[in-house]
Scaffold this motif. Structure first.
Motif, PDB file in Angstrom:
ATOM      1  N   TYR A  74       0.862  -1.187   0.000  1.00 28.36           N
ATOM      2  CA  TYR A  74       0.000   0.000   0.000  1.00 28.36           C
ATOM      3  C   TYR A  74       0.894   1.230   0.000  1.00 28.36           C
ATOM      4  N   GLU A  75       0.458   2.243  -0.735  1.00 27.43           N
ATOM      5  CA  GLU A  75       1.207   3.511  -0.725  1.00 27.43           C
ATOM      6  C   GLU A  75       0.253   4.660  -1.013  1.00 27.43           C
ATOM      7  N   ASP A  76       0.388   5.728  -0.236  1.00 26.63           N
ATOM      8  CA  ASP A  76      -0.293   6.977  -0.552  1.00 26.63           C
ATOM      9  C   ASP A  76       0.696   8.108  -0.311  1.00 26.63           C
ATOM     10  N   SER A  77       0.214   9.325  -0.215  1.00 28.80           N
ATOM     11  CA  SER A  77       1.126  10.469  -0.093  1.00 28.80           C
ATOM     12  C   SER A  77       1.820  10.538   1.266  1.00 28.80           C
ATOM     13  N   ARG A  78       1.308   9.778   2.273  1.00 28.60           N
ATOM     14  CA  ARG A  78       1.876   9.871   3.629  1.00 28.60           C
ATOM     15  C   ARG A  78       2.478   8.575   4.141  1.00 28.60           C
ATOM     16  N   TYR A  79       2.055   7.421   3.588  1.00 34.37           N
ATOM     17  CA  TYR A  79       2.467   6.132   4.152  1.00 34.37           C
ATOM     18  C   TYR A  79       2.871   5.116   3.089  1.00 34.37           C
ATOM     19  N   ILE A  80       3.720   4.190   3.541  1.00 35.71           N
ATOM     20  CA  ILE A  80       4.072   3.009   2.747  1.00 35.71           C
ATOM     21  C   ILE A  80       3.849   1.799   3.640  1.00 35.71           C
ATOM     22  N   ALA A  81       3.151   0.799   3.145  1.00 41.24           N
ATOM     23  CA  ALA A  81       3.010  -0.469   3.866  1.00 41.24           C
ATOM     24  C   ALA A  81       3.784  -1.532   3.100  1.00 41.24           C
ATOM     25  N   VAL A  82       4.667  -2.221   3.806  1.00 45.86           N
ATOM     26  CA  VAL A  82       5.583  -3.164   3.190  1.00 45.86           C
ATOM     27  C   VAL A  82       5.334  -4.561   3.741  1.00 45.86           C
ATOM     28  N   GLU A  83       5.435  -5.550   2.871  1.00 46.08           N
ATOM     29  CA  GLU A  83       5.422  -6.949   3.300  1.00 46.08           C
ATOM     30  C   GLU A  83       6.878  -7.408   3.380  1.00 46.08           C
ATOM     31  N   THR A 102      14.694  -0.506   6.614  1.00 50.91           N
ATOM     32  CA  THR A 102      14.669   0.954   6.524  1.00 50.91           C
ATOM     33  C   THR A 102      15.705   1.461   5.528  1.00 50.91           C
ATOM     34  N   ASP A 103      16.939   0.976   5.644  1.00 50.83           N
ATOM     35  CA  ASP A 103      17.991   1.426   4.723  1.00 50.83           C
ATOM     36  C   ASP A 103      17.699   1.000   3.284  1.00 50.83           C
ATOM     37  N   LEU A 104      17.167  -0.210   3.100  1.00 53.12           N
ATOM     38  CA  LEU A 104      16.869  -0.685   1.749  1.00 53.12           C
ATOM     39  C   LEU A 104      15.772   0.159   1.099  1.00 53.12           C
ATOM     40  N   PRO A 109      14.889   4.260  -5.346  1.00 55.14           N
ATOM     41  CA  PRO A 109      14.668   5.591  -5.944  1.00 55.14           C
ATOM     42  C   PRO A 109      13.243   6.106  -5.788  1.00 55.14           C
ATOM     43  N   ARG A 110      12.295   5.231  -5.435  1.00 51.89           N
ATOM     44  CA  ARG A 110      10.910   5.674  -5.262  1.00 51.89           C
ATOM     45  C   ARG A 110      10.708   6.450  -3.957  1.00 51.89           C
ATOM     46  N   PHE A 111      11.629   6.252  -2.997  1.00 50.53           N
ATOM     47  CA  PHE A 111      11.440   6.857  -1.680  1.00 50.53           C
ATOM     48  C   PHE A 111      12.694   7.626  -1.271  1.00 50.53           C
ATOM     49  N   GLU A 112      12.503   8.839  -0.775  1.00 46.77           N
ATOM     50  CA  GLU A 112      13.645   9.634  -0.327  1.00 46.77           C
ATOM     51  C   GLU A 112      14.026   9.274   1.109  1.00 46.77           C
ATOM     52  N   LYS A 113      13.044   9.319   2.009  1.00 42.07           N
ATOM     53  CA  LYS A 113      13.284   8.988   3.404  1.00 42.07           C
ATOM     54  C   LYS A 113      12.024   8.362   3.967  1.00 42.07           C
ATOM     55  N   GLY A 131       6.166   5.868   7.720  1.00 43.15           N
ATOM     56  CA  GLY A 131       5.696   7.192   7.331  1.00 43.15           C
ATOM     57  C   GLY A 131       6.626   7.792   6.297  1.00 43.15           C
ATOM     58  N   LYS A 132       6.062   8.630   5.432  1.00 38.00           N
ATOM     59  CA  LYS A 132       6.881   9.328   4.449  1.00 38.00           C
ATOM     60  C   LYS A 132       7.408  10.653   4.997  1.00 38.00           C
ATOM     61  N   ASP A 133       6.860  11.088   6.134  1.00 38.30           N
ATOM     62  CA  ASP A 133       7.336  12.301   6.779  1.00 38.30           C
ATOM     63  C   ASP A 133       7.133  12.149   8.280  1.00 38.30           C
ATOM     64  N   SER A 134       7.754  13.011   9.042  1.00 39.15           N
ATOM     65  CA  SER A 134       7.729  12.870  10.499  1.00 39.15           C
ATOM     66  C   SER A 134       6.331  13.074  11.079  1.00 39.15           C
ATOM     67  N   GLU A 135       5.552  13.983  10.497  1.00 36.42           N
ATOM     68  CA  GLU A 135       4.185  14.214  10.995  1.00 36.42           C
ATOM     69  C   GLU A 135       3.324  12.972  10.802  1.00 36.42           C
TER      70      GLU A 135
END
Length: 310
Positions: A74-83, A102-104, A109-113, A131-135
């Motif tokens: 799952y992915e949206d503008s704020r979150y990524i869910a990984v299996e 986390t490091d991988l 290239p799809r994710f900055e942090k 989360g894609k950002d701290s908030e």
């Protein structure tokens, strides 16, 4: 070092306290001069004295390989869910400096942090959210802490598990075990009798429901849904073990903790023969919550991994 450690061999102490390396690996690290005691290079056979200061200078060290075939669920503008697989840690720890999820993700290239919200043990597979950002991370972490995230795990345990079971009580250290970090579960109505043994007890609650059964080498096992209401360290594993239904493949909380002791000694125990699987049979199968930004009911699922029994 305190009185308890005094007299122990240095390599034995390191392997028992810092279990991310086996005793043979700690011996190699010592022989390479990467550990100082009182500022001097120490040998594996060094006998620890009370008051000793031990310093580890890791430098460049070998990282064990991990399974990197994670899947974005799952992915949206704020979150990524990984299996994740049952052979990769969530974050940098011990000897896994770069070989972690986390490091991988941040190398992708799809994710900055990405920002860690919750964690699974290295050998627990399934759904984990970043989360894609701290908030975003902070808001969803708050839902976890307030128990507003419904978590479902699938486990395989030795024995004929009851149809349903509720385990509400406390997690405490296990003084009967040779494994320092091992915990055990006690029901809340039994805890008062054990207060003198308990250091920093944590309340915990997990509901269980049996959904299947089978046999391995003639020994019965059960397939069980686990619904943790709290999120304590080793909660499901320690609870099942204490109830008499240890997980298949669990080195610490399995039916033979000697497998773990052999492992940290640098030996190569036959995990399938001793424990039934190469890794612990625990899988994070779903997370359900109200999305902090959209208000939508969100459910993320992960199918049963291939290395679990049918």
């Amino acid at each position: 070092m305190g009185k308890e450690e005094a007299g122990s061999r240095l390599d034995v102490f390191l392997a028992s306290r810092f279990t991310y390396q086996s005793r043979s690996n700690w011996r190699k690290i010592l022989e390479e001069g990467k550990i100082l005691v009182q500022g001097k290079v120490a040998k594996p056979s060094y006998s620890i004295k009370e008051g000793d200061e031990v310093i580890y200078l890791p430098g460049e060290s070998f990282e064990p390989p991990v399974k990197t075939d994670f899947k974005i669920l799952y992915e949206d503008s704020r979150y990524i869910a990984v299996e994740k697989s049952g052979d990769i840690p969530i974050h940098s720890a011990g000897r896994y400096r770069k070989n972690n999820l986390t490091d991988l993700l941040e190398e992708d290239p799809r994710f900055e942090k990405v920002y860690t919200i919750h964690r699974l043990d290295r050998e627990t597979s399934g759904v984990v959210i970043f989360g894609k950002d701290s908030e975003a991370a902070s808001k969803l972490a708050e839902l976890f802490s307030k128990r507003k995230v419904n978590k479902t795990y699938i486990s395989y345990v030795w024995g004929n598990f009851p149809t349903r079971l509720r385990a509400k009580g406390f997690l405490i250290s296990d003084p009967s075990s040779l494994i320092r970090k091992k915990r055990r579960f006690v029901y809340e109505n039994s805890f008062q009798k054990l207060e003198t043994l308990a250091e920093d007890p944590e309340t915990c609650e997990t509901n269980f429901r049996k959904i299947g059964e089978g046999t391995f080498q003639g020994i019965p096992f059960s397939k069980v849904y686990c619904f943790p209401k709290t999120g304590r360290l080793h909660q499901i594993r320690a609870t099942l073990f204490s109830l008499g239904f240890p997980l298949l493949g669990d080195k610490i909380y399995g039916k033979d903790e000697g497998a773990f002791l052999e492992f940290i000694e640098g030996k190569d125990p036959d995990l399938i023969a001793k424990l039934g699987m190469e890794r612990q049979a625990l899988h994070s199968s779903s997370l359900k919550f109200i999305h902090p930004f959209t208000g939508m009911k969100t459910k993320i699922r992960s199918g049963l991994p291939e290395d679990f029994p049918e």
